[in-house]
Motif scaffolding. Structure first.
Motif, PDB file in Angstrom:
ATOM      1  N   VAL A 118      37.927  44.888  27.367  1.00  0.00           N
ATOM      2  CA  VAL A 118      37.499  43.497  27.180  1.00  0.00           C
ATOM      3  C   VAL A 118      38.702  42.558  27.265  1.00  0.00           C
ATOM      4  CG1 VAL A 118      36.543  41.865  25.499  1.00  0.00           C
ATOM      5  CG2 VAL A 118      35.426  44.069  25.869  1.00  0.00           C
ATOM      6  N   GLN A 119      39.798  42.921  26.602  1.00  0.00           N
ATOM      7  CA  GLN A 119      40.984  42.069  26.604  1.00  0.00           C
ATOM      8  C   GLN A 119      41.609  41.963  27.995  1.00  0.00           C
ATOM      9  OE1 GLN A 119      42.071  40.008  24.217  1.00  0.00           O
ATOM     10  NE2 GLN A 119      40.266  40.669  23.086  1.00  0.00           N
ATOM     11  N   PHE A 120      41.627  43.051  28.738  1.00  0.00           N
ATOM     12  CA  PHE A 120      42.198  43.007  30.097  1.00  0.00           C
ATOM     13  C   PHE A 120      41.386  42.088  31.013  1.00  0.00           C
ATOM     14  CE2 PHE A 120      44.706  47.257  29.987  1.00  0.00           C
ATOM     15  CZ  PHE A 120      45.735  46.628  29.316  1.00  0.00           C
ATOM     16  N   PHE A 121      40.110  41.942  30.719  1.00  0.00           N
ATOM     17  CA  PHE A 121      39.296  41.022  31.518  1.00  0.00           C
ATOM     18  C   PHE A 121      39.543  39.564  31.124  1.00  0.00           C
ATOM     19  CE2 PHE A 121      37.244  44.590  33.327  1.00  0.00           C
ATOM     20  CZ  PHE A 121      36.620  44.130  34.476  1.00  0.00           C
ATOM     21  N   LYS A 122      40.317  39.339  30.062  1.00  0.00           N
ATOM     22  CA  LYS A 122      40.665  37.989  29.639  1.00  0.00           C
ATOM     23  C   LYS A 122      42.022  37.528  30.174  1.00  0.00           C
ATOM     24  CE  LYS A 122      37.951  38.032  25.392  1.00  0.00           C
ATOM     25  NZ  LYS A 122      37.993  37.916  23.936  1.00  0.00           N
ATOM     26  N   VAL A 123      42.687  38.376  30.955  1.00  0.00           N
ATOM     27  CA  VAL A 123      43.970  37.975  31.553  1.00  0.00           C
ATOM     28  C   VAL A 123      43.691  36.838  32.526  1.00  0.00           C
ATOM     29  CG1 VAL A 123      45.867  38.721  33.045  1.00  0.00           C
ATOM     30  CG2 VAL A 123      45.040  40.241  31.248  1.00  0.00           C
ATOM     31  N   LYS A 124      44.393  35.728  32.355  1.00  0.00           N
ATOM     32  CA  LYS A 124      44.115  34.506  33.114  1.00  0.00           C
ATOM     33  C   LYS A 124      44.954  34.347  34.385  1.00  0.00           C
ATOM     34  CE  LYS A 124      41.257  32.588  30.106  1.00  0.00           C
ATOM     35  NZ  LYS A 124      39.921  33.000  30.246  1.00  0.00           N
ATOM     36  N   ASN A 125      46.217  34.779  34.356  1.00  0.00           N
ATOM     37  CA  ASN A 125      47.099  34.546  35.496  1.00  0.00           C
ATOM     38  C   ASN A 125      46.554  35.247  36.732  1.00  0.00           C
ATOM     39  OD1 ASN A 125      49.423  35.031  37.379  1.00  0.00           O
ATOM     40  ND2 ASN A 125      50.413  33.732  35.846  1.00  0.00           N
ATOM     41  N   SER A 126      46.381  34.474  37.800  1.00  0.00           N
ATOM     42  CA  SER A 126      45.747  35.006  39.009  1.00  0.00           C
ATOM     43  C   SER A 126      46.561  36.128  39.657  1.00  0.00           C
ATOM     44  CB  SER A 126      45.514  33.881  40.022  1.00  0.00           C
ATOM     45  OG  SER A 126      46.753  33.287  40.378  1.00  0.00           O
ATOM     46  N   CYS A 127      47.859  36.138  39.430  1.00  0.00           N
ATOM     47  CA  CYS A 127      48.715  37.176  40.028  1.00  0.00           C
ATOM     48  C   CYS A 127      48.422  38.562  39.445  1.00  0.00           C
ATOM     49  CB  CYS A 127      50.178  36.805  39.810  1.00  0.00           C
ATOM     50  SG  CYS A 127      51.342  38.036  40.402  1.00  0.00           S
ATOM     51  N   ILE A 128      48.129  38.602  38.146  1.00  0.00           N
ATOM     52  CA  ILE A 128      47.960  39.901  37.483  1.00  0.00           C
ATOM     53  C   ILE A 128      46.560  40.155  36.937  1.00  0.00           C
ATOM     54  CG2 ILE A 128      50.411  40.180  36.892  1.00  0.00           C
ATOM     55  CD1 ILE A 128      49.637  39.177  34.030  1.00  0.00           C
ATOM     56  N   SER A 129      45.662  39.195  37.051  1.00  0.00           N
ATOM     57  CA  SER A 129      44.332  39.383  36.447  1.00  0.00           C
ATOM     58  C   SER A 129      43.563  40.541  37.081  1.00  0.00           C
ATOM     59  CB  SER A 129      43.519  38.090  36.495  1.00  0.00           C
ATOM     60  OG  SER A 129      43.276  37.701  37.817  1.00  0.00           O
ATOM     61  N   LEU A 130      43.532  40.597  38.409  1.00  0.00           N
ATOM     62  CA  LEU A 130      42.807  41.686  39.074  1.00  0.00           C
ATOM     63  C   LEU A 130      43.432  43.055  38.778  1.00  0.00           C
ATOM     64  CD1 LEU A 130      40.507  42.580  40.939  1.00  0.00           C
ATOM     65  CD2 LEU A 130      42.061  42.223  42.864  1.00  0.00           C
ATOM     66  N   PRO A 131      44.769  43.209  38.871  1.00  0.00           N
ATOM     67  CA  PRO A 131      45.353  44.515  38.532  1.00  0.00           C
ATOM     68  C   PRO A 131      45.090  44.945  37.084  1.00  0.00           C
ATOM     69  CG  PRO A 131      46.954  43.197  39.737  1.00  0.00           C
ATOM     70  CD  PRO A 131      45.771  42.311  39.453  1.00  0.00           C
ATOM     71  N   PHE A 132      45.113  43.992  36.153  1.00  0.00           N
ATOM     72  CA  PHE A 132      44.843  44.359  34.759  1.00  0.00           C
ATOM     73  C   PHE A 132      43.371  44.724  34.557  1.00  0.00           C
ATOM     74  CE2 PHE A 132      49.031  42.939  33.446  1.00  0.00           C
ATOM     75  CZ  PHE A 132      49.291  43.778  32.377  1.00  0.00           C
ATOM     76  N   ARG A 133      42.482  44.067  35.265  1.00  0.00           N
ATOM     77  CA  ARG A 133      41.063  44.448  35.188  1.00  0.00           C
ATOM     78  C   ARG A 133      40.874  45.865  35.736  1.00  0.00           C
ATOM     79  NH1 ARG A 133      38.530  38.601  36.993  1.00  0.00           N
ATOM     80  NH2 ARG A 133      39.031  37.631  34.998  1.00  0.00           N
ATOM     81  N   PHE A 134      41.564  46.145  36.832  1.00  0.00           N
ATOM     82  CA  PHE A 134      41.505  47.486  37.411  1.00  0.00           C
ATOM     83  C   PHE A 134      42.053  48.515  36.418  1.00  0.00           C
ATOM     84  CE2 PHE A 134      43.128  50.843  40.290  1.00  0.00           C
ATOM     85  CZ  PHE A 134      41.925  51.189  40.872  1.00  0.00           C
TER      86      PHE A 134
END
Length: 196
Positions: A118-134
Motif C-alpha cells: 500500500v505504501q509503495f503505491f503512495k510514492v509520488k515522484n514520477s521517476c520512481i513511482s512505477l519501479p516502487f509499485r513493481f
C-alpha cells in the motif's frame, strides 16, 4: 542514511547483481543436493541476509532523496525488522525466538507485506513511482507464492519453500535493480542539467 549519488548507486547496483548471482548459485546447489558444513552454511546465510538488508536499507535513502513521505520509509523499516526476525526464526528455530511466536511472525509478516505494498503505491515522484509499485507487487507475489505452497502442499511446504524460495525471491532484487537504474538515470539527467 546512505548518501544517494551516482557512485553509491553504482556500488549498490553491483551489490544487487552479486546478490542475484549468489541466489542463483544457492538455488543450483540446493537442487543438486550439495550439503555444506554448518559453518559455511551459516556464514553464507548471514552474508546473504546482510546484503539483502543493505539493499532494502538503501531504498529508505532513495525515498528520502526524492522527498517521499516518512510513512513509506517507516513501512520499509518495519519490513527490515520483520525480515531480520524471520531470518533468525528460520535459521535458528526455537533457539532465539519461541516456537510459539512462529505463526504470529507469519501473520505479522503478511500484514507488513500488505502495508508495504500500500505504501509503495503512495510514492509520488514520477521517476520512481512505477519501479516502487513493481517492487511492492514483487514482495506481495513472493508472499502469495509462499502462502499457496503452504496451503497446497502442507506436508512438503517447508522443503518446497526452502528449495524454491531463492528463485521466487529473485523478483525482489530484480525490482530493486530497476529502481536503481531509474535513480542512476535521474542523477545523470540532473548532473547534465547542472552543467548545461
Amino acid at each position: 542514511m546512505i548518501k544517494v549519488n551516482l557512485k553509491t548507486n553504482q556500488w549498490i547496483i553491483i551489490t544487487t547483481i552479486v546478490y542475484i548471482v549468489l541466489s542463483i548459485v544457492e538455488f543450483y546447489l540446493k537442487i543438486s543436493q550439495v550439503v555444506a558444513s554448518y559453518t559455511i552454511y551459516y556464514t553464507y546465510s548471514i552474508f546473504m541476509e546482510a546484503l539483502y538488508v543493505l539493499l532494502i536499507f538503501y531504498l529508505i535513502s532513495i525515498l528520502m532523496f526524492f522527498g517521499e513521505k516518512t510513512a513509506i520509509s517507516t513501512a520499509v523499516t518495519m519490513f527490515i525488522c520483520i525480515d531480520v526476525m524471520r531470518f533468525i526464526a528460520t535459521e535458528w528455530p526455537g533457539k532465539v525466538l519461541s516456537y510459539g511466536l512462529t505463526p504470529t511472525l507469519g501473520i505479522l509478516t503478511l500484514v507488513v507485506y500488505i502495508y508495504l505494498l500500500v505504501q509503495f503505491f503512495k510514492v509520488k515522484n514520477s521517476c520512481i513511482s512505477l519501479p516502487f509499485r513493481f517492487l511492492g507487487l514483487s514482495f506481495f507475489a513472493v508472499m502469495l507464492i509462499k502462502l499457496v505452497i503452504i496451503i497446497a502442499f502442507p506436508v512438503m511446504a517447508d522443503r518446497i519453500n526452502q528449495e524454491f524460495n531463492n528463485i521466487s525471491s529473485l523478483l525482489i532484487p530484480l525490482s530493486i535493480l530497476y529502481i536503481l537504474k531509474k535513480v542512476a538515470l535521474f542523477i545523470k539527467d540532473k548532473s547534465i542539467e547542472l552543467t548545461a
